[in-house]
Each structure stands twice: as structure tokens, then as C-alpha cells.
Design an enzyme around this catalytic site. Structure first.
Site, PDB file in Angstrom:
ATOM      1  N   CYS B 334       4.767  -7.042   6.565  1.00  0.00           N
ATOM      2  CA  CYS B 334       5.484  -7.891   5.281  1.00  0.00           C
ATOM      3  C   CYS B 334       6.620  -8.373   5.317  1.00  0.00           C
ATOM      4  CB  CYS B 334       5.434  -7.276   3.969  1.00  0.00           C
ATOM      5  SG  CYS B 334       4.424  -5.519   3.888  1.00  0.00           S
ATOM      6  N   ARG B 363       3.127   4.027  12.960  1.00  0.00           N
ATOM      7  CA  ARG B 363       3.645   4.769  11.721  1.00  0.00           C
ATOM      8  C   ARG B 363       3.497   6.455  12.340  1.00  0.00           C
ATOM      9  NH1 ARG B 363      -0.359   2.118   7.113  1.00  0.00           N
ATOM     10  NH2 ARG B 363       0.533  -0.080   7.261  1.00  0.00           N
ATOM     11  N   GLN B 381      -3.435  -4.841  12.664  1.00  0.00           N
ATOM     12  CA  GLN B 381      -4.520  -4.934  11.359  1.00  0.00           C
ATOM     13  C   GLN B 381      -4.596  -6.628  11.534  1.00  0.00           C
ATOM     14  OE1 GLN B 381      -2.054  -4.107   7.888  1.00  0.00           O
ATOM     15  NE2 GLN B 381      -2.976  -2.056   8.105  1.00  0.00           N
ATOM     16  N   ASP B 383      -4.030  -8.703   9.595  1.00  0.00           N
ATOM     17  CA  ASP B 383      -2.806  -8.719   8.451  1.00  0.00           C
ATOM     18  C   ASP B 383      -2.722 -10.209   7.980  1.00  0.00           C
ATOM     19  OD1 ASP B 383      -1.558  -7.589   6.572  1.00  0.00           O
ATOM     20  OD2 ASP B 383       0.290  -6.935   7.842  1.00  0.00           O
ATOM     21  N   HIS B 385      -0.262 -12.382   4.860  1.00  0.00           N
ATOM     22  CA  HIS B 385       0.442 -12.416   3.885  1.00  0.00           C
ATOM     23  C   HIS B 385       0.494 -14.030   3.206  1.00  0.00           C
ATOM     24  CE1 HIS B 385       1.917  -8.562   5.263  1.00  0.00           C
ATOM     25  NE2 HIS B 385       1.918  -8.554   4.118  1.00  0.00           N
ATOM     26  N   LYS B 465      -4.221  -4.694  -7.562  1.00  0.00           N
ATOM     27  CA  LYS B 465      -5.027  -4.696  -6.432  1.00  0.00           C
ATOM     28  C   LYS B 465      -6.572  -4.726  -6.591  1.00  0.00           C
ATOM     29  CE  LYS B 465      -4.808  -0.072  -4.916  1.00  0.00           C
ATOM     30  NZ  LYS B 465      -4.644   1.035  -3.842  1.00  0.00           N
ATOM     31  N   HIS B 511      -0.684  -9.483  -0.403  1.00  0.00           N
ATOM     32  CA  HIS B 511      -0.896  -8.901   1.038  1.00  0.00           C
ATOM     33  C   HIS B 511      -2.510  -8.497   1.106  1.00  0.00           C
ATOM     34  CE1 HIS B 511       3.038  -6.776   0.617  1.00  0.00           C
ATOM     35  NE2 HIS B 511       2.876  -7.276  -0.576  1.00  0.00           N
TER      36      HIS B 511
END
Lengths: 641, 641
Positions: B334, B363, B381, B383, B385, B465, B511
């Protein structure tokens, strides 16, 4: 008068009277050489031209065209600069003035920040000193004489003490009233410096150490002829226009943020270039039997100790701790691939095993050395490690060379220069194995009809290597591909294979990257093509401009046709003039600019403008699409209709 | 005798005599319910069945089918285990015995390492206690009474003191001679535990703290019926066979090395699965207007402070220092995308702006929690945004849901469950904006005809979410895609757009990740398909087996045909029996196993065997290739001829 015999570089031997200077010999050989002469190489050692020759010797006259000549010329210009500064700023203390890639610099301890106006004054004074055409002389001194002479300059005192400790002779060079501590040699007189320019002011530190005295640095460049300086400045100007950092931002291809120094952000358009290059290499990998893997980035210290990186490369690595253990972000892929190699028993039938990886690599470069895409902290390489048996060196290197030639010559049409670096004085392994390996490399180069220069003794201690330097459109040289044989890592990790004789043998590794870092390669491509990338690499391939609003529908219909064929296309249907839209598309380096209006819609055609400003009218859409697909398929550098 | 009114879950109201127990009411409602009853929910609170009901109340009888019933049942089995252990090892000290996802455990302080033989004996004793069908009773005590009762057990003393401090009532549960400190409730008698199994012995620490007393942990599972236990054990066995860590190694798809905990190595075959998934998502991104970027991994602390990660997520990040500054490896994308968003002024015309990224994320998970591909330290990911104006919530979420459905339902044919988590008690922003946003999410779900459960109050404080849970072939549920609205990050970074009204507005972020982590998704796919991946994802798609040496040429000729069509193929021409080669290909999960012999060569055909063991004879090579291409193009899960 007794005679001496002088052997020239062409092998010819001439007789001269004993005591003749090298400079005089140059004039004896020819007037032009005499005028161009800067220094001489006598029995392999560089000497001033005014040195008398008293014995038989091998002699080479060095001019600006020789690397050593260029360096001495620039270094003499640094003295010229210091000479002018001391005359204008008598309180300045001189430190050092070496030659660098982009010219030379001199660092001054001076209670003053140089301004552009100062530079102009200094240049003016330098011209006067050149006009005076001072003779340059060498003064040899003992330590105490030298210390006495430079008693007001602590920097020189420090240097003198060092030279003395290292048992070097101590010398200075004098021109007019100016004298500076210097090993030499130098050009014979200041008049030879016909063209120069001071280019930059920067802050510096004595010995590059931030804890020591801050200095003022002046950069400059110089040439023996005005035309050469002019050409050089033009090149710089062109290079500045093409600067990938500037173009990257303007075109929204890539940029940097201070939150992540040295790590580029590729915007969507830049990411297309990046992924297209990787896809290109992947396709070639498939044809050439390479196997891509995906590997972790963070490894425990034990791996880096085993590979030797912890000892030799740690300061260039980002290291961290987790659960009390030390980890390092990988700066190279080799240890990852050795883990994979060693994950099972390997037979000679498995070799060559070619493991490829595009993993992001991290190197903790000093923030001061970072420079756009060409020197980064984060990058991916088109990296592969090939595990081979000793017998396979020639065959496998030959394949790598073919691949390299395919990329540089056939795909990007770069000229390149190849260097083979051979066994250094200190080397690991058996002499016999080195000789075999070097022979195999030479054969592989010959088989591929690649000319190469031998850099004798410049190989790494763990194996010989082949380097490739490409020449870009501005004539600048970039080192890119490297092919390195490695006898050491397999030794460190005890990597073996079972031979046909059913016993264990030590495997050999080849480290090879062809593009090198993808980031750096993109930087070079952007500058080489001045942003006008070949169609296949271009983020956007086609932009369709409407002549007026009412043709938007037609433009969209054509766009769909292009999209169906995976051509990267967009429509500019803004109510701006066509001229404006064309200029913007050119600024955006769109390879194919299409315009559509009344006539085009009626006839189902388009007008096509290339970035070379070639215009084709009434082109049928289908034909254009076929053309484009052909250009992409064949990776044409210039669009061909 | 006075009556009370009991309201049942279906809304019906019945009258019973005051003082009736919940267990008796269950039998009044029906014999089956009476027998199945484990506990009761009275006015929303869980109670033992033997509790008398003295007032009008809402009552629900809880059985094993209810989550609360299952948990109480398993917890009572933990007591049963402790009961048996104390009888067999009178010196053992009890600590705690909670319910966990895979069943329950109990931790004992005992000067002894439990052995498999011990487990058998303990199970035996548990069966005896079940047979005795002890009544389970609740004992309420004061702090000092309880401390007196557990005076020999420092763990219980510690717990009693804690309960007392928190002003909780202190209770124990008794069955036969066995008593244990417990909040309850419990099942009414030990006879209900018809089926159980002790599954594992492990070391543990009091309070999970390595500095405290080491304990011995016994895990177990239990059911009210034998058939349920049998089914469960079968499932476990099947799950073990499909374990992606086991299959990953066997098939040489991926593995782990101790040098990089929690970071998978994908071997060449696994890397094909990985890249194919990414290519698949990339193709869909193109169709759906997503823009992929490439971003750095390492960012200076100031960015993480701005994003809030430094305060809230730092212990899960890998952090390091360079040139005296703190850096963190990114755990999420992000902040990178916000930097990109903010790199220029944005207009409402630029929205929605969809930024996608496959960057590796790190992580710092505790090494003890790492588990194959499903819990890793390094992952990528799919991923993205999405930056939107408030008005665009419904439309954009609807697009995301369509995308999600396309992947889960249309591509992988997974069943999924959807949860909408709404405004929690503490929330940022205006109530009005939340209500509009939640309405928009509901509408988007309805428009896409997606059924969903509302998790009231379970949204993040910065936005509502939507979560997706898929069900795999073994009926296990996995949380995958998440769509999170975020009002907060745009606030923290002051991310805005210029509206049609020419003033600045706060942008909203979505997200979203659909596959989630590619690593985890591959782990789930491998287990779901038991390694038999759909043809399009399979690392190798076709293997051609020769019946005898002399057909190798024919096999190679066919292979080339497949390769021309980008089908991943290899030839097994070893001099092994066809049966052996087929079994190996099946073990390697090759979707299409082709055999070629005399007849096939003569007629230019092949015999095809699928992984379902369907066999097709005399298939023409061209037809097969077209078939394969169709199956790949349509991403068929099972090969269709």
C-alpha cells in the site's frame, strides 16, 4: 660523441647521440609526432619528454590518442587549474588533482565557496598561463627539502611523509612561479593545453573522509584541439537530452523516491518495458534449455559465510537480525543456485544444468554513488548459473557466446568489444586446468568468430572470464555481459557430480548475465535510442489521433482491432488540433502515430507517421496490423512499412 | 406450581413449571434433541443443562452441530483426558486444556515425557471413565476455598488469583473423584463422549513462555459418534497424502532450505506454475484496466511511520540499518502505491486508478508458526490498490466482485462463502459515509448475485471489508480474497484528487488481492487437486512414452509438433517397461501420458491416457494438439477429449 640504439614500437632500431631527449627523438621521427608528443614510454616506464636518454632503450612516444597520454594531459590541466587558483586566491591550499573518467578535478582548502563567476575568472587566468607557454620542469628533492618547501601546506606534508615511508622518491613539478608536489610525468609545456573547460563545482573531503577537512572541488575537461572540446561538449549536451533519469520522468516510465534510495519505481509504462525484456529473455531460455527458478531473497549468515560473501562482500550487503540470527539480503544469486544444485545427487547426464533467475538483488551502495538506473541498490539480473563438467567448457561457453551475440548483435544491433581475462599471479587450482580452460574459452570465441583482446593476468583468482563492452549511439562504452568460469564456489560448497566412471567429480560453475541488470540495461537503452524504443519494447505502440470529435467512433473501432492483436494502443480524441496532438505523441515517443478523419473513415484506412517523421497515407488497417506484428515478431529496431 | 414462559429460537413460546432444567426442556421438545443436547443458551448466555430455569427466558438447546456445542464437547473431552492422566500419573499437575482448531489439548506439569504407549493407556482409561458415565457437576467457590482445594497446584493458584483480580466468579467442575478449575459450561455426563482419539504429544511452556516451566502437551479430537471420528481420520489421512509440502518435494515443484526459513524455493517446474498464475492474472488485468508497476522492497522508516506500520506492525517486519538510517522490507504494497498515486496531481478523470503489483513481500513471522506455503515469510500477492472517488464505491466493488467470481467460480470452480464486515464500535470518519459505503458494498454484492453473511461490527476501524472463504476438495475452508475499503491511509498521506468542482477531495482506497499470496494459493491448489493440476497450470503437460527403443524417432517428431504449439512436453525413451513408465508418469502427475509403438507410428497416431485413467486409442496428433490447445485456452479443470 657516443651513440645509443633506440628500438621503436614497430621493431625498427635507430641510432641517436647519447643524451638526446625523448622529445628530440620524436621530432627526429617526424614533425607531426614531435608536435603531438606529450610523454615517452622508455623501457616500459612513463617519462617526461625532457629526460635525456643515455643508454640503448625501447622507446614509445605517447600522444593524446594513447590512454596514458590522455591521462597525463588532463593531469597537467589539473596543475594548470591549481596554478590559476593560487594566483587568484593566494590563501588557497592545494591538496590533490587526479584524473577521472569525465576529465580531472582539483581539491582546494579555501575559506570560500567557488561561484560560477569564479570559474569564469579562473578559466580566464588559465588561458593566460597557457599563452605564456611555461616550460614544465621536474624538481627532485629529499624529504626535508620538500617538507621545507611545502611547510605551509599540511596536506602536502602528509603526502610527503607517506611517500617517504613508502620509500618513493619525492618530486615536484614547476611551471613559472607555480610548483606542486607530483610524481609526474607531465606534458613539456603549458602551451599544449589548447582547449579546456571547467565543468562543475562540488564539495569534497580530504581523503574522501567526512570527518576530515571539507574542501572545494573544481572539475574540468581538456583537449589538445578546440574542435575536440566542441565535439565533446556537443556530446555532453546530447547525452543530457537523452539522460534516462530525465526521459524516465518525462515519459512516466520510471522514477525514484527519497524513501527508497537507489531503488527505481517503474510506472505502468516502464513496467511494460521491464516485463517485455524479461519475457524476451524467457522465450530465449526456453529455446536454449535454461530452467528458471524462483528463490528467496533473505538468507541466514551461515550461507554467506560458506560462500565467502560475509568475509569479502558484507559491507555491500543489507544485513538484519531475526530471532537472534543474522541474515543478509542477497546481492547475487549464486549461493541460491548452489543450494538447488546440491538438493539432490547429480549425474554427468544432468549436465550442463542451466539455472536461471530474475530475483531482485540488493546491494548496499553508498548513497553518494547512486546514479539513476545505472547504479542502483535494487535490481534484477537476467542471471543464470550453468553447472558443467570440465570437458564441457568449450561447448557451453560457445552456446553462451551465441546467445550473447543473438542479443547484442542480432536483436539490438550494438557493436561490442570483447575481453578475455586470464590467469592472475595468484590463482586457485592446478595450472593445467587453467590452461585447458583458457584454451577452451579461446576456441569458443574463435568458433563464434568473435574478435577479442586478451587481458593477461586480469582474471579473478577463481577462474578466467569474458567481458562484453557495447558501444551506444553516442559512442560511449558500457560493460554489460559477463561470462565467468568459477572453480571456487563448487569447492567451497563441495558441489559434485557422479561421472560416467561412477565416482564423484568437482563440478565447474559458469556465472553469466547477458543484459546484466535489467534496470541498468533499460537506462542504457533509453539513452541509446533517446527514448525512441523499438516497437516491440515500446510501452505504447500506437496512438490514434482524431482530426475531429466525430471520428472518435471510427478511432475506437480501429483500436479494438489493434487490441485483438495484442498491440498496445490508445486513442487521443481530445478536442485539440492535430498538430498539437502529433507533437505530444512525438514528445511521448509513440512509435506509430495514426490520424483519422473524413477520408480515412470513408475508405477504412489510416494515415501513419513514424518517429522518424515518415508519413504513409491511406494505409489499410489490416495491412498495418500485419506490418506491426511482423515488426514486433522480428524485433525491428526501426519501423519498416 | 408456578409456570414460566420459554421462547424458543423459532419464536414459539412454551410454558413449563418453574425450576425445570434446560436438559429437561430439551427432552420435552423431543427425545432426539434431549439426547443430542450438550448445553443451553439462556437469554444469550451459555449454561449447563442441569441449571434450573426460574424465570421467563429465551432458550436455545445447543448440540454438537453448533460451534459452541462442538467447543464445549471438545473441552469436556480435555477434562476427560486430564481425569485419566491424574488417575494414571497421580503426581502430574494440571494446567489448562483449551479447544483449538484441530481439536483440544491439555498441558501437564509432569516429570516424564509421554510416550505413544502412555497415550494408548490414557485412551484406555478415558474409555473406562466414559463407560462409568459420571455426572458432571459445577462447584462454585470463594477464592480462599478454591485456593485451599488446589493448594498443591501453583498453576491453578495463579489462575484463581487472576480470576479474583478480574472479579470473576470462581468455579470448578467435578466428575467422579476428579475436579478441575473451570469456567464451564460442560456437557452433562461423560457418557456422551462416544468417540475420541489422542493424536499428538508435544512440548509446551506454561503461558507459552519459554522462560517458564516446560510442560507436556497431549492433543486429541473427539466426536459424539464413532462414524464421525472415522470420517475425520480418513480426511486427515487424505489430507496427509495431499500435503503440499510432501507433494512439492516429491514432484520437485518447491521446497524449503533451512538457510531461508519460511521462504520457498520454486524448482523449475514449480516456477512454471507460479509464472503461469501470474500471467493468467496479468491477462485479466489487461482486460480490466489494471496497471502493473514494479516497486522497491526496502523503504526508509519515515514511510512506515507515515503509514502507521512502524507503530502497529513493526514486530512483523524485517528492519535494518544503512548509513545510520532505519529501513524496513515491505510487508505490504500500500505505501508504495500511495507514493505513486501522489507523484502527480490527480483529477477525478483519472479515477478509478488501479495499480497492481506482484512485488515480493516479507513478514517476520515467528519461525515456530511457519508452515509450508500456507504460512511464509516471503511471498508475492496478486495485489492491487484502487483509488476511487466516494461515488465510485459500488461500481468499482462490483467490478472487483465480478473479477473474483471469474477466478474462483469460473476458473477454479471453487465454492465460496462471502462475509461482509461492517462498522465497528470505534471507527474513523463520518457515520454517514460509513452507511453509504456499506450500502454500496451490499448493492455490489446483490448486483453480482453473491450471497453473503454480515459480520456486524467486525470491519476494521478504517473501513468495511468483504472476505471470501473457499471450500477445497476435502471440505476445508480457506480464507483467500479480501476487498477492503480504506478511509484512513489516504488521510494519513493526504491523498486527494481534484473534483469536477475544481477543489480537492479525499480519495478512497480499495485494497484487494484475489488469489491472495501466490505461494499460499499454490499450496491450496496442490492439496485441492491432490497434485493433479488442470492442464493449463501443469508444469509438464504431455509425456510421450516409447514402447521400445526404435520408436524414439517417432516420439521426438511428435514432441516437436507439440513444442511448436507451446505445449510443455517431454519424451521418456528409457528402456523400461511401458507399465513402469506409465506408473512413473502418474506419480509425476503428468496430465496426458502418450504411448507410441508400431501401430501408432504406422498410422501417425498416439494412445492417450489421462490422469483419471481414461484411455483413448488411435488419436491423430493434430487433433490431439487442437484438443489440448482448447483445453488450455478454456482453462478446463479436467481434460476433455
Amino acid at each position: 660523441m657516443s651513440k645509443i640504439k633506440i628500438t621503436l614500437p614497430d621493431g625498427s632500431v635507430r641510432e641517436y647521440p647519447k643524451g638526446i631527449t625523448a622529445g628530440e627523438i620524436a621530432f627526429e621521427i617526424g614533425k607531426r609526432l614531435g608536435e603531438d608528443a606529450l610523454i615517452a614510454k622508455i623501457n616500459g616506464r612513463l617519462k617526461d619528454l625532457f629526460v635525456p636518454v643515455n643508454e640503448d632503450a625501447a622507446l614509445q612516444i605517447i600522444t593524446f590518442r594513447d590512454k596514458e597520454g590522455l591521462e597525463v594531459f588532463r593531469h597537467s590541466t589539473a596543475h594548470l587549474l591549481a596554478h590559476a587558483v593560487i594566483e587568484l586566491f593566494p590563501d588557497a591550499r592545494l591538496t590533490i588533482g587526479p584524473v577521472v573518467e569525465e576529465g580531472f578535478y582539483y581539491d582546494f582548502d579555501i575559506g570560500h565557496h567557488f561561484t560560477p563567476e569564479d570559474l569564469a575568472k579562473i578559466e580566464q587566468r588559465m588561458h593566460e598561463i597557457v599563452k605564456n607557454n611555461y616550460k614544465v620542469e621536474r624538481v627532485e628533492q629529499t624529504e626535508s627539502e620538500a617538507k621545507h618547501m611545502f611547510k605551509n601546506n599540511p596536506y602536502k606534508i602528509e603526502l610527503i611523509e607517506e611517500f617517504h615511508k613508502e620509500k618513493q622518491s619525492i618530486s615536484s613539478y614547476k611551471q613559472g612561479d607555480f610548483i606542486d608536489l607530483c610524481r609526474g610525468p607531465h606534458i613539456p609545456n603549458t602551451g599544449k593545453i589548447k582547449a579546456f573547460k571547467l565543468t562543475k563545482i562540488a564539495a569534497a573531503y580530504w581523503r574522501g573522509d567526512q570527518k576530515k577537512q571539507q574542501l572545494q572541488r573544481i572539475y574540468g575537461i581538456s583537449f589538445p584541439e578546440k574542435s575536440m572540446l566542441e565535439q565533446h561538449l556537443k556530446l555532453l549536451e546530447e547525452a543530457e537530452k537523452r539522460d534516462h533519469r530525465k526521459l524516465g520522468k518525462e515519459l512516466e516510465w520510471f522514477t525514484f523516491f527519497e524513501e527508497s534510495p537507489g531503488a527505481p519505481f517503474f510506472y505502468p509504462k516502464g513496467a511494460i518495458i521491464y516485463s517485455t525484456l524479461i519475457s524476451f529473455i524467457r522465450e530465449e531460455y526456453k529455446k536454449r534449455g535454461y530452467n528458471e527458478v524462483i528463490t528467496p531473497l533473505l538468507y541466514e549468515k551461515s550461507l554467506w559465510v560458506a560462500s565467502g560473501h560475509w568475509e569479502h562482500f558484507k559491507e555491500h550487503m543489507f544485513t538484519l537480525q531475526s530471532e537472534g540470527k543474522d541474515y543478509g539480503l542477497k546481492p547475487m544469486n549464486c549461493p541460491s543456485h548452489i543450494l538447488i544444485y546440491k538438493s539432490k545427487s547429480r549425474s554427468y547426464k544432468d549436465l550442463p544444468l542451466r539455472i536461471a533467475d530474475f530475483a531482485p538483488l540488493h546491494r548496499n551502495e553508498l548513497s553518494g554513488t547512486l546514479a539513476g538506473l545505472t547504479r542502483v541498490r535494487k535490481m534484477s539480473q537476467d542471471d543464470a548459473h550453468i553447472f558443467i563438467a570440465p570437458k564441457q567448457i568449450e561447448e557451453e561457453i560457445s552456446r553462451v557466446l551465441e546467445f550473447m551475440n543473438f542479443i547484442y548483435k542480432k536483436t539490438f544491433d550494438f557493436e561490442y568489444k570483447v575481453e578475455l581475462s586470464t590467469r592472475p599471479e595468484k590463482f586457485m587450482g592446478r595450472l593445467e586446468d587453467w590452461e585447458k580452460a583458457e584454451d577452451a574459452l579461446k576456441k569458443a570465441l574463435d568458433v563464434n568468430k568473435i574478435k577479442y583482446e586478451i587481458k593477461a593476468g586480469e582474471g579473478a583468482f577463481y577462474g578466467p572470464k569474458i567481458d562484453f563492452h557495447i558501444k551506444d549511439a553516442l559512442g560511449r562504452s558500457w560493460q554489460l555481459a559477463t561470462v565467468q568460469l568459477d572453480f571456487q564456489l563448487p569447492e567451497r560448497f563441495d558441489a559434485t557430480y557422479i561421472g560416467a566412471d561412477n565416482t564423484k567429480h568437482r563440478v565447474i560453475m559458469i556465472h553469466r548475465a547477458l543484459l546484466g541488470s535489467i534496470e541498468r540495461f533499460i537506462g542504457i537503452l533509453v539513452e541509446h535510442y533517446a527514448g525512441k524504443l523499438p516497437l516491440w519494447l515500446s510501452p505504447l505502440q500506437v496512438r490514434i489521433l482524431t482530426v475531429a470529435d466525430r471520428f472518435e467512433k471510427y478511432a475506437s473501432r480501429i483500436k479494438e482491432e489493434f487490441e485483438k492483436n495484442n498491440i498496445r494502443v490508445e486513442v487521443d480524441a481530445r478536442t485539440e488540433s492535430v498538430g498539437y496532438k502529433v507533437r505530444e505523441a512525438q514528445f511521448n515517443k509513440i512509435p506509430l502515430i495514426l490520424t483519422v478523419g473524413e477520408k480515412e473513415e470513408k475508405n477504412g484506412v489510416v494515415a501513419v507517421r513514424t518517429l522518424d517523421n515518415k508519413v504513409y497515407f491511406d494505409v489499410k488497417v489490416n495491412e498495418l496490423i500485419n506490418n506491426i506484428l511482423g515488426n514486433i515478431e522480428n524485433k525491428k529496431i526501426k519501423f519498416e512499412m
